[in-house]
Design an enzyme around this catalytic site. Structure first.
Site, PDB file in Angstrom:
ATOM      1  N   HIS A   1       0.810  -1.221   0.000  1.00 47.85           N
ATOM      2  CA  HIS A   1       0.000   0.000   0.000  1.00 47.85           C
ATOM      3  C   HIS A   1       0.839   1.266   0.000  1.00 47.85           C
ATOM      4  CE1 HIS A   1      -3.244  -2.856   0.811  1.00 47.85           C
ATOM      5  NE2 HIS A   1      -3.907  -1.997   0.060  1.00 47.85           N
TER       6      HIS A   1
ATOM      7  N   GLU B   1     -10.794 -10.990  -4.444  1.00 52.24           N
ATOM      8  CA  GLU B   1      -9.397 -10.900  -4.007  1.00 52.24           C
ATOM      9  C   GLU B   1      -8.911 -12.221  -3.433  1.00 52.24           C
ATOM     10  OE1 GLU B   1      -8.592  -6.728  -2.399  1.00 52.24           O
ATOM     11  OE2 GLU B   1     -10.436  -7.287  -1.375  1.00 52.24           O
TER      12      GLU B   1
ATOM     13  N   ASP C   1      -4.345  -8.472  -4.047  1.00 48.69           N
ATOM     14  CA  ASP C   1      -4.578  -9.519  -3.049  1.00 48.69           C
ATOM     15  C   ASP C   1      -4.834 -10.863  -3.713  1.00 48.69           C
ATOM     16  OD1 ASP C   1      -4.245  -8.555  -0.394  1.00 48.69           O
ATOM     17  OD2 ASP C   1      -5.930  -7.206  -0.758  1.00 48.69           O
TER      18      ASP C   1
ATOM     19  N   ARG D   1       2.422  -9.777  -0.319  1.00 42.11           N
ATOM     20  CA  ARG D   1       2.578  -8.680  -1.295  1.00 42.11           C
ATOM     21  C   ARG D   1       3.553  -7.608  -0.808  1.00 42.11           C
ATOM     22  NH1 ARG D   1      -3.398  -5.849  -1.187  1.00 42.11           N
ATOM     23  NH2 ARG D   1      -2.377  -4.012  -2.045  1.00 42.11           N
TER      24      ARG D   1
ATOM     25  N   CYS E   1      -9.474  -3.733 -10.583  1.00 43.63           N
ATOM     26  CA  CYS E   1      -9.040  -2.500  -9.919  1.00 43.63           C
ATOM     27  C   CYS E   1      -7.704  -2.685  -9.202  1.00 43.63           C
ATOM     28  CB  CYS E   1     -10.096  -1.983  -8.957  1.00 43.63           C
ATOM     29  SG  CYS E   1     -10.374  -3.090  -7.571  1.00 43.63           S
TER      30      CYS E   1
HETATM   31  C1  PEP Z   1      -6.324  -5.356  -4.527  1.00 44.35           C
HETATM   32  O1  PEP Z   1      -6.120  -6.120  -3.584  1.00 44.35           O
HETATM   33  O2  PEP Z   1      -5.994  -5.609  -5.714  1.00 44.35           O
HETATM   34  C2  PEP Z   1      -6.991  -4.062  -4.299  1.00 44.35           C
HETATM   35  C3  PEP Z   1      -7.351  -3.298  -5.304  1.00 44.35           C
HETATM   36  O3  PEP Z   1      -7.160  -3.667  -2.996  1.00 44.35           O
HETATM   37  P1  PEP Z   1      -5.943  -3.144  -2.094  1.00 44.35           P
HETATM   38  O4  PEP Z   1      -4.748  -2.975  -2.993  1.00 44.35           O
HETATM   39  O5  PEP Z   1      -6.356  -1.864  -1.477  1.00 44.35           O
HETATM   40  O6  PEP Z   1      -5.769  -4.240  -1.116  1.00 44.35           O
HETATM   41 MG    MG Z   2      -7.042  -5.778  -1.678  1.00 45.91          MG
END
Ligand code: PEP
Ligand code: MG
Length: 508
Positions: free
Chosen positions: A164, A385, A409, A419, A456
């Protein structure tokens, strides 16, 4: 400039001149207070008030007296300060409530004062008074969200490309390179070039080279900014290009809506729960400025702790109570958020789309959908996810109006690779057939149900992968604003049949 960690206290030093230690204690606290005052004067609004309050804490005469007494009794300055702060911290923590929450502020002051006494670099974000590239061992999402405009680029020793911290940096258009071993050995003041696209770092640039890097960057941004219009393949097949945002401040023109509003980014540094009214205001601000917005309900956990939730520590947080699962412990949090989203939609005359993170089973999807629909929310969806959700995409779509695939995820859980791990980027590559096969299952389920299925995760903003995802049948791609032009250009260069051919080859 490097972001130093908290100073490590060396063993106590034998003191020959107690008066000198007493003076050093006073000097350290005065220097910390003066530095905070200077930064408060340069900041504005809430940031300035917080810095002023911290400066007052550093200037507290009781703290000074206690540290001086310890120095008089024979402690060296660093240990005298450390002991005095520890005493104050305990007293604050014992008072509980709001004051106990201020104990963390005292730690920050303690680190600064001890670093000063030991003549070590100041911990925390550097503030040299000019633009700089920030090097850090690691940064939390909250640190990254709070970076000021002086930070030109970011290099960290730890972290992964979909952590993140990297996502927040990308969201701000900040070039960032993660998992760069040894960056903390580069001396402060070295001129470095950072290419966030290739991950290349050049150390020790001359002034001319630095100017050329800046010029190249500006030219590339201008080239990409020239692309405009809705997302389309070369033969006109429409693919919505949407934005991933953390607040209204991330909105940029040129996209067709918001595909992922990460609401937890609004509240990363909060110790108290955001009120209903505060949430309504934050969501309405986005609804007023964007046509179509998919709001994701709070996705707390692992590297995005939300302190106000007070979730218990876990052995294995990525597999624990995170995302929608927080609802098992704290159902009122989701209730308040859904109320606030519905109210913001009503107040702005918007049709809100809402989706839940980390949905695992159709039963979870059904429960979420029921609560969202009961509040009049127009479209309700689930993020995919977790591999189990992809495998049951058709069943999820019986409950939901749309799906949005979170490849970050989904890769983490498909390949069993953290990740945030600096050494596992190859395992997390979303272009691998196993992950693309899960995307294909979701897209096929969407086609059969006549419902939209978007992506996304960060894969959607990768111009190399975006055509493959479209070839697999996804209907929208949501990404950091900075990625939109390159993805638009990549799609416009291929027909839908070419995208499908490329997808078929990639699945092998
Ligand atoms: C993902 O996991 O791909 C996602 C878009 O959510 P985040 O990256 O905020 O976990
Ligand atoms: Mg996610």
């Amino acid at each position: 400039m490097r972001m130093a960690g908290p100073p490590v206290l060396p063993p106590p030093r034998p003191v020959v001149d107690a008066a000198a230690e007493v003076a050093a204690v006073g000097k350290a606290l005065a220097a910390v207070a003066a530095d905070l005052d200077r930064r408060a004067a340069a900041a504005s609004g809430e940031a300035s008030e917080i810095l002023e309050a911290l400066a007052m804490m550093a200037g507290d005469p009781m703290l000074l007296e206690e540290a001086e007494q310890r120095a008089e009794a024979g402690a060296d300055a660093a240990h005298a300060l450390d002991g005095a702060f520890a005493g104050h911290r305990e007293a604050l923590a014992a008072l509980g409530g709001y004051l106990a929450e201020r104990a963390a502020d005292l730690d920050d002051l303690r680190h600064r004062a001890v670093a000063y006494a030991l003549d070590l670099p100041m911990p925390g974000l550097p503030d040299p008074g000019h633009p700089y590239v920030l090097a850090a061992a690691d940064l939390s999402p909250a640190d990254t969200a709070g970076l000021g405009p002086d930070v030109l680029a970011l290099i960290t020793e730890r972290g992964g490309p979909t952590s993140h911290t990297a996502i927040l940096a990308r969201g701000r258009g900040l070039p960032a390179v993660v998992a760069c071993a040894g960056v903390m050995d580069v001396p402060d003041g070295t001129v470095v070039g950072v290419d966030g696209g290739t991950g290349e770092i050049t150390i020790g640039l001359t002034d001319e080279e630095a100017a050329a890097v800046g010029e190249g960057d500006r030219a590339e941004r201008a080239r990409l900014a020239a692309s405009a219009g809705p997302g389309r393949t070369a033969d006109g097949h429409p693919v919505k290009l949407l934005l991933n945002i953390g607040s209204a401040g991330d909105l940029r023109p040129g996209a067709e809506g918001v595909g992922l509003f990460r609401t937890e980014f609004l509240f990363l540094d909060r110790t108290g729960a955001p009120s209903f009214e505060e949430q309504v205001a934050a969501y309405a601000e986005v609804f007023e400025q964007a046509e179509e917005v998919i709001v994701r309900t709070l996705d707390a956990g692992t590297d995005k702790p939300l302190p106000f939730l007070g979730l218990p520590e876990e052995q294995n947080p990525a597999l624990g109570v995170r995302g929608l699962r927080v609802d098992r412990l704290l159902p009122e949090v989701l209730d308040t958020q859904l109320d606030a989203i519905a109210e913001a939609a009503r107040a702005t005359g918007t049709q809100a789309w809402v989706m839940a993170p980390m949905v695992t089973t159709p039963a979870e999807a059904a429960g979420f959908a029921r609560r969202a629909r009961a509040r009049g929310i127009a479209k309700v969806g689930a993020m995919v996810e977790v591999p189990a959700a992809a495998l049951r995409a058709a069943a999820l779509l019986r409950e939901m109006d749309f799906l949005s695939i979170g490849t970050n995820d989904l890769a983490q859980y498909t390949f069993a690779a953290d990740r945030q791990h600096p050494d596992l980027a190859d395992l997390l590559d979303p272009g691998q057939p196993a992950l693309l096969a899960l995307v294909a299952m979701c897209a096929e389920a969407g086609r059969a149900a006549g419902k939209p299925v978007g992506v996304c995760g960060e894969a959607a903003g990768d111009p190399r992968l975006a055509p493959l995802l479209v070839g697999l049948g996804v209907t929208s791609l949501s990404m950091a604003p900075v990625s939109v032009p390159a993805v638009r250009t990549a799609l416009a260069a291929r027909t839908l049949a070419e995208c499908a051919d490329a997808a078929r080859s990639a699945l092998i």
